[in-house]
Design an enzyme around this catalytic site. Sequence first.
Site, PDB file in Angstrom:
ATOM      1  N   CYS A 220       0.810  -1.221   0.000  1.00 48.78           N
ATOM      2  CA  CYS A 220       0.000   0.000   0.000  1.00 48.78           C
ATOM      3  C   CYS A 220       0.836   1.260   0.000  1.00 48.78           C
ATOM      4  O   CYS A 220       1.972   1.272   0.453  1.00 48.78           O
ATOM      5  CB  CYS A 220      -0.870   0.044   1.249  1.00 48.78           C
ATOM      6  SG  CYS A 220      -1.741  -1.471   1.537  1.00 48.78           S
TER       7      CYS A 220
ATOM      8  N   HIS B  84      26.621 -31.780  -9.637  1.00 57.05           N
ATOM      9  CA  HIS B  84      26.131 -32.309  -8.356  1.00 57.05           C
ATOM     10  C   HIS B  84      24.609 -32.380  -8.300  1.00 57.05           C
ATOM     11  O   HIS B  84      24.033 -32.507  -7.228  1.00 57.05           O
ATOM     12  CB  HIS B  84      26.678 -31.475  -7.194  1.00 57.05           C
ATOM     13  CG  HIS B  84      28.171 -31.532  -7.101  1.00 57.05           C
ATOM     14  ND1 HIS B  84      28.851 -32.629  -6.613  1.00 57.05           N
ATOM     15  CD2 HIS B  84      29.124 -30.657  -7.495  1.00 57.05           C
ATOM     16  CE1 HIS B  84      30.153 -32.414  -6.689  1.00 57.05           C
ATOM     17  NE2 HIS B  84      30.342 -31.208  -7.229  1.00 57.05           N
TER      18      HIS B  84
ATOM     19  N   ARG C 278       3.412   0.930  -5.101  1.00 57.24           N
ATOM     20  CA  ARG C 278       3.232   0.219  -3.834  1.00 57.24           C
ATOM     21  C   ARG C 278       1.994  -0.669  -3.822  1.00 57.24           C
ATOM     22  O   ARG C 278       1.776  -1.441  -2.899  1.00 57.24           O
ATOM     23  CB  ARG C 278       3.108   1.224  -2.693  1.00 57.24           C
ATOM     24  CG  ARG C 278       4.394   1.915  -2.431  1.00 57.24           C
ATOM     25  CD  ARG C 278       4.239   2.960  -1.372  1.00 57.24           C
ATOM     26  NE  ARG C 278       5.548   3.375  -0.968  1.00 57.24           N
ATOM     27  CZ  ARG C 278       6.167   2.958   0.140  1.00 57.24           C
ATOM     28  NH1 ARG C 278       5.584   2.155   0.976  1.00 57.24           N
ATOM     29  NH2 ARG C 278       7.376   3.370   0.402  1.00 57.24           N
TER      30      ARG C 278
ATOM     31  N   GLU D 176      21.730 -13.208  -8.912  1.00 58.82           N
ATOM     32  CA  GLU D 176      21.010 -11.949  -9.139  1.00 58.82           C
ATOM     33  C   GLU D 176      20.315 -11.962 -10.512  1.00 58.82           C
ATOM     34  O   GLU D 176      19.186 -11.490 -10.654  1.00 58.82           O
ATOM     35  CB  GLU D 176      21.989 -10.770  -9.021  1.00 58.82           C
ATOM     36  CG  GLU D 176      21.433  -9.400  -9.374  1.00 58.82           C
ATOM     37  CD  GLU D 176      20.215  -8.958  -8.558  1.00 58.82           C
ATOM     38  OE1 GLU D 176      19.878  -9.610  -7.554  1.00 58.82           O
ATOM     39  OE2 GLU D 176      19.579  -7.967  -8.965  1.00 58.82           O
TER      40      GLU D 176
ATOM     41  N   TRP E 174      -2.867  -3.194  -3.014  1.00 57.89           N
ATOM     42  CA  TRP E 174      -2.923  -4.400  -3.829  1.00 57.89           C
ATOM     43  C   TRP E 174      -2.991  -5.625  -2.921  1.00 57.89           C
ATOM     44  O   TRP E 174      -2.015  -5.983  -2.291  1.00 57.89           O
ATOM     45  CB  TRP E 174      -1.706  -4.520  -4.738  1.00 57.89           C
ATOM     46  CG  TRP E 174      -1.809  -5.672  -5.692  1.00 57.89           C
ATOM     47  CD1 TRP E 174      -2.924  -6.427  -5.964  1.00 57.89           C
ATOM     48  CD2 TRP E 174      -0.772  -6.210  -6.494  1.00 57.89           C
ATOM     49  NE1 TRP E 174      -2.640  -7.374  -6.894  1.00 57.89           N
ATOM     50  CE2 TRP E 174      -1.318  -7.271  -7.241  1.00 57.89           C
ATOM     51  CE3 TRP E 174       0.564  -5.892  -6.664  1.00 57.89           C
ATOM     52  CZ2 TRP E 174      -0.575  -8.017  -8.136  1.00 57.89           C
ATOM     53  CZ3 TRP E 174       1.298  -6.634  -7.555  1.00 57.89           C
ATOM     54  CH2 TRP E 174       0.741  -7.679  -8.288  1.00 57.89           C
TER      55      TRP E 174
ATOM     56  N   ASN F  82      -1.418   1.461   6.671  1.00 60.68           N
ATOM     57  CA  ASN F  82      -0.554   0.370   6.204  1.00 60.68           C
ATOM     58  C   ASN F  82      -0.022  -0.330   7.435  1.00 60.68           C
ATOM     59  O   ASN F  82       0.365   0.338   8.391  1.00 60.68           O
ATOM     60  CB  ASN F  82       0.680   0.905   5.469  1.00 60.68           C
ATOM     61  CG  ASN F  82       0.340   1.423   4.127  1.00 60.68           C
ATOM     62  OD1 ASN F  82      -0.572   0.945   3.490  1.00 60.68           O
ATOM     63  ND2 ASN F  82       1.092   2.415   3.708  1.00 60.68           N
ATOM     64  N   GLY F  83       0.072  -1.628   7.392  1.00 60.06           N
ATOM     65  CA  GLY F  83       0.633  -2.353   8.526  1.00 60.06           C
ATOM     66  C   GLY F  83      -0.275  -3.492   8.920  1.00 60.06           C
ATOM     67  O   GLY F  83      -1.166  -3.890   8.166  1.00 60.06           O
TER      68      GLY F  83
ATOM     69  N   LYS G  28       8.027  -2.923  -3.218  1.00 57.15           N
ATOM     70  CA  LYS G  28       9.342  -2.274  -3.265  1.00 57.15           C
ATOM     71  C   LYS G  28      10.069  -2.426  -1.929  1.00 57.15           C
ATOM     72  O   LYS G  28      11.229  -2.759  -1.895  1.00 57.15           O
ATOM     73  CB  LYS G  28       9.180  -0.797  -3.636  1.00 57.15           C
ATOM     74  CG  LYS G  28      10.495  -0.053  -3.803  1.00 57.15           C
ATOM     75  CD  LYS G  28      11.267  -0.554  -5.006  1.00 57.15           C
ATOM     76  CE  LYS G  28      12.643   0.051  -5.130  1.00 57.15           C
ATOM     77  NZ  LYS G  28      13.533  -0.800  -5.942  1.00 57.15           N
TER      78      LYS G  28
ATOM     79  N   LYS H 284      16.336 -11.375 -11.211  1.00 53.80           N
ATOM     80  CA  LYS H 284      15.799 -10.332 -12.104  1.00 53.80           C
ATOM     81  C   LYS H 284      14.818 -10.946 -13.101  1.00 53.80           C
ATOM     82  O   LYS H 284      13.729 -10.425 -13.309  1.00 53.80           O
ATOM     83  CB  LYS H 284      16.919  -9.626 -12.899  1.00 53.80           C
ATOM     84  CG  LYS H 284      17.764  -8.662 -12.126  1.00 53.80           C
ATOM     85  CD  LYS H 284      17.096  -7.367 -11.735  1.00 53.80           C
ATOM     86  CE  LYS H 284      16.410  -7.379 -10.412  1.00 53.80           C
ATOM     87  NZ  LYS H 284      17.082  -7.440  -9.186  1.00 53.80           N
TER      88      LYS H 284
ATOM     89  N   GLU I 114      11.499 -12.306 -11.314  1.00 50.41           N
ATOM     90  CA  GLU I 114      10.641 -11.271 -10.721  1.00 50.41           C
ATOM     91  C   GLU I 114       9.751 -10.581 -11.751  1.00 50.41           C
ATOM     92  O   GLU I 114       8.616 -10.235 -11.474  1.00 50.41           O
ATOM     93  CB  GLU I 114      11.507 -10.149 -10.125  1.00 50.41           C
ATOM     94  CG  GLU I 114      12.072 -10.424  -8.786  1.00 50.41           C
ATOM     95  CD  GLU I 114      12.791  -9.196  -8.242  1.00 50.41           C
ATOM     96  OE1 GLU I 114      12.369  -8.697  -7.211  1.00 50.41           O
ATOM     97  OE2 GLU I 114      13.783  -8.733  -8.860  1.00 50.41           O
TER      98      GLU I 114
HETATM   99  O1  M6R Z   1      15.292  -2.280   0.117  1.00 46.99           O
HETATM  100  P1  M6R Z   1      16.153  -3.501   0.209  1.00 46.99           P
HETATM  101  O2  M6R Z   1      17.389  -3.394  -0.613  1.00 46.99           O
HETATM  102  O3  M6R Z   1      16.479  -3.876   1.639  1.00 46.99           O
HETATM  103  O4  M6R Z   1      15.272  -4.663  -0.393  1.00 46.99           O
HETATM  104  C1  M6R Z   1      15.704  -5.996  -0.338  1.00 46.99           C
HETATM  105  C2  M6R Z   1      14.880  -6.864  -1.244  1.00 46.99           C
HETATM  106  O5  M6R Z   1      13.549  -6.879  -0.844  1.00 46.99           O
HETATM  107  C3  M6R Z   1      14.958  -6.388  -2.705  1.00 46.99           C
HETATM  108  O6  M6R Z   1      16.273  -6.390  -3.168  1.00 46.99           O
HETATM  109  C4  M6R Z   1      14.121  -7.315  -3.611  1.00 46.99           C
HETATM  110  O7  M6R Z   1      14.711  -8.572  -3.686  1.00 46.99           O
HETATM  111  C5  M6R Z   1      13.933  -6.694  -4.992  1.00 46.99           C
HETATM  112  N1  M6R Z   1      12.640  -7.041  -5.485  1.00 46.99           N
HETATM  113  C6  M6R Z   1      14.957  -7.146  -5.970  1.00 46.99           C
HETATM  114  O8  M6R Z   1      14.749  -6.713  -7.270  1.00 46.99           O
END
Ligand code: M6R
Length: 600
Positions: A17, A502, A42, A479, A88, A114-115, A595, A483, A486
């Site tokens: 949110c 392995h 958000r 990483e 959402w 929010n929370g 985010k 990417k 996600e």
């Molecule tokens: O704000 P932060 O860097 O602590 O966030 C950590 C993760 O939640 C963040 O990197 C998440 O994995 C992203 N969606 C990556 O693209």
Amino acid sequence: MLTILFIKNSEVIITMCGIIGYIGTKNAVSLVLSGLKKLEYRGYDSAGIATISNKLVVKKDVGKIDEVFSKIDVSNIKSNIAIGHTRWATHGKVTKENAHPHTDCKNEIAIVHNGIIENFKELKEELIKKGHVFKSETDSEVIAHLIEEEMKNKDFVNAFFECLKKLKGSYAIVAIYEKEKKMVAARKESPLVVGVANHGFFISSDVPSFIDETKKVIYLYDGDVVVINNGLKIYNNGVEVKREIDSVEWDAEQAKKGVFKHFMLKEITEQANVIKKAIAQDDDIIKEIVDSMKNAEGIYFVGCGTAYHACLEGSYIFSKVAKLHVNVCYAHEFPNYVHFLTPKSLVIAISQSGETADTLTAIRAAKEKGAKVISIVNVAGSTLVRESHKVLLQHAGPEICVLSTKSYTSQLAILVLLAYAFVDKLDEAKSKLKELIRYIYYLTSKNTQDYIKKLAEILKDSKDIYILGRGLQYPTALEAALKIKEVSYIHAEGFAGGELKHGNIALIEKGTPCIVFTSKDTESDIISNAQELKSRGAYVIGIGPKNNDVFDFFIKVREAEEANSICQIIPIQILAYQLAILRGLDPDKPRNLAKSVTVK
Ligand code: M6R
């Protein structure tokens, strides 16, 4: 922001949110609506607004902000006080009733939240016994009814204070009351900032929502309660407190898409500038951090998601450059791993947002053991900044897309600087990184994007993609997989090349796409892996300095030694973006993600 909202019939509804409130002399409805749009990253399942125009008016519905407010016209409402919410729910019902704002029985009080109100069931039962009638299934609605209940013998502001005493859990709340032109707000473990404009005040989950109107912000502390009447007052533990007004270092343009269709692409192409900013770090802070590392007995890098990958990459960089062992741990696992920490231990937390609940829990656990905490953070004024003993700010500018891109490469550049500084070669690191800037412009250019689009066309219908790297390229492989999955929802898995035999090789079939990161240090072993894949029929994509017959598709990225990971991740960020576009997905709003993950 991710919040678990309510549990009903064992159904958990999770929301991400954004909240905003405005009180001042300008048109509050239009300011809140435009602010909400900037918080849409958000959450985007439902949205709503509450304002006071003689009476309290609440408008809300299911859908993205534009959809909601094209159905409901609020432009004719003239008021100088309003609150808004964008949400959402990723599991469970998305209904108009569950959308915020929520109101009390008499429709005089409106709140956005929010929370998680952990004790909402007990509170709701008590309130129902007292005659309150609930319209939604959310935990948040109890806040409006609690204020109403307390107002039986108190004014609005004091009723809000009393209400907060009864809430258990985490919250960022903004509330208004029809009969008094006042706005009240509170934060506990959920982000909330105040924007101080010359025409009024904003209270919001994030700065971009009001950056067009003011760059002056107050970052609220946990437990802060804000009362805005003619002026602004902040209380903590019932006592009025003074909070500094900070100035945001970036401007409104940086928080806009500009010529780009998506924030993701904009942020990918900003990386050359971001590396420049990283190089311009204050040498004294770098040296202080290095001194702390030299004096520590045990160093631990902690973070989550992409930030964790930066931690892992950092440990390889420190091993190679500084011959120093750094431990790495997922922040969420760290509380299970702190038993041996002492006041001589040093924990270095890495986080873009500085609001990740798991990372905050990790540093709190470390501090309980007396350990020292240093953070590498992008967002100034965040909770992590406030709770760390020392902070190095990334200065990467606002990262709006849910996916971390520029914040990651900025973290890597900072880790390179620190590792070189550890062996008194900070200037050498700076020149190495400076030399890369022009090349990073090329890597993010339209030419590179067009070339990678060809690969995206080939991979767009893949079910699985496997990604291999060794040494410094092992975290890059992890990483890269994150990417791709996600944003494109294609299953992608990264692993160390050495692991192939392995177990993972069992998954390779004819045509399985496999991405292989190469470098001068790992060439012979990783090329053997590529051949093993090829002989099982894999479609092998190479990324690195040298082409090889084994590759079906090759992306040349020049050798940059410890900075290889900075350069090599960029083509994958672009690939992930292109895959999302080709699959008809919105890269800025990937499903089920937030985010900043502000709950554990
Ligand atoms: O704000 P932060 O860097 O602590 O966030 C950590 C993760 O939640 C963040 O990197 C998440 O994995 C992203 N969606 C990556 O693209």
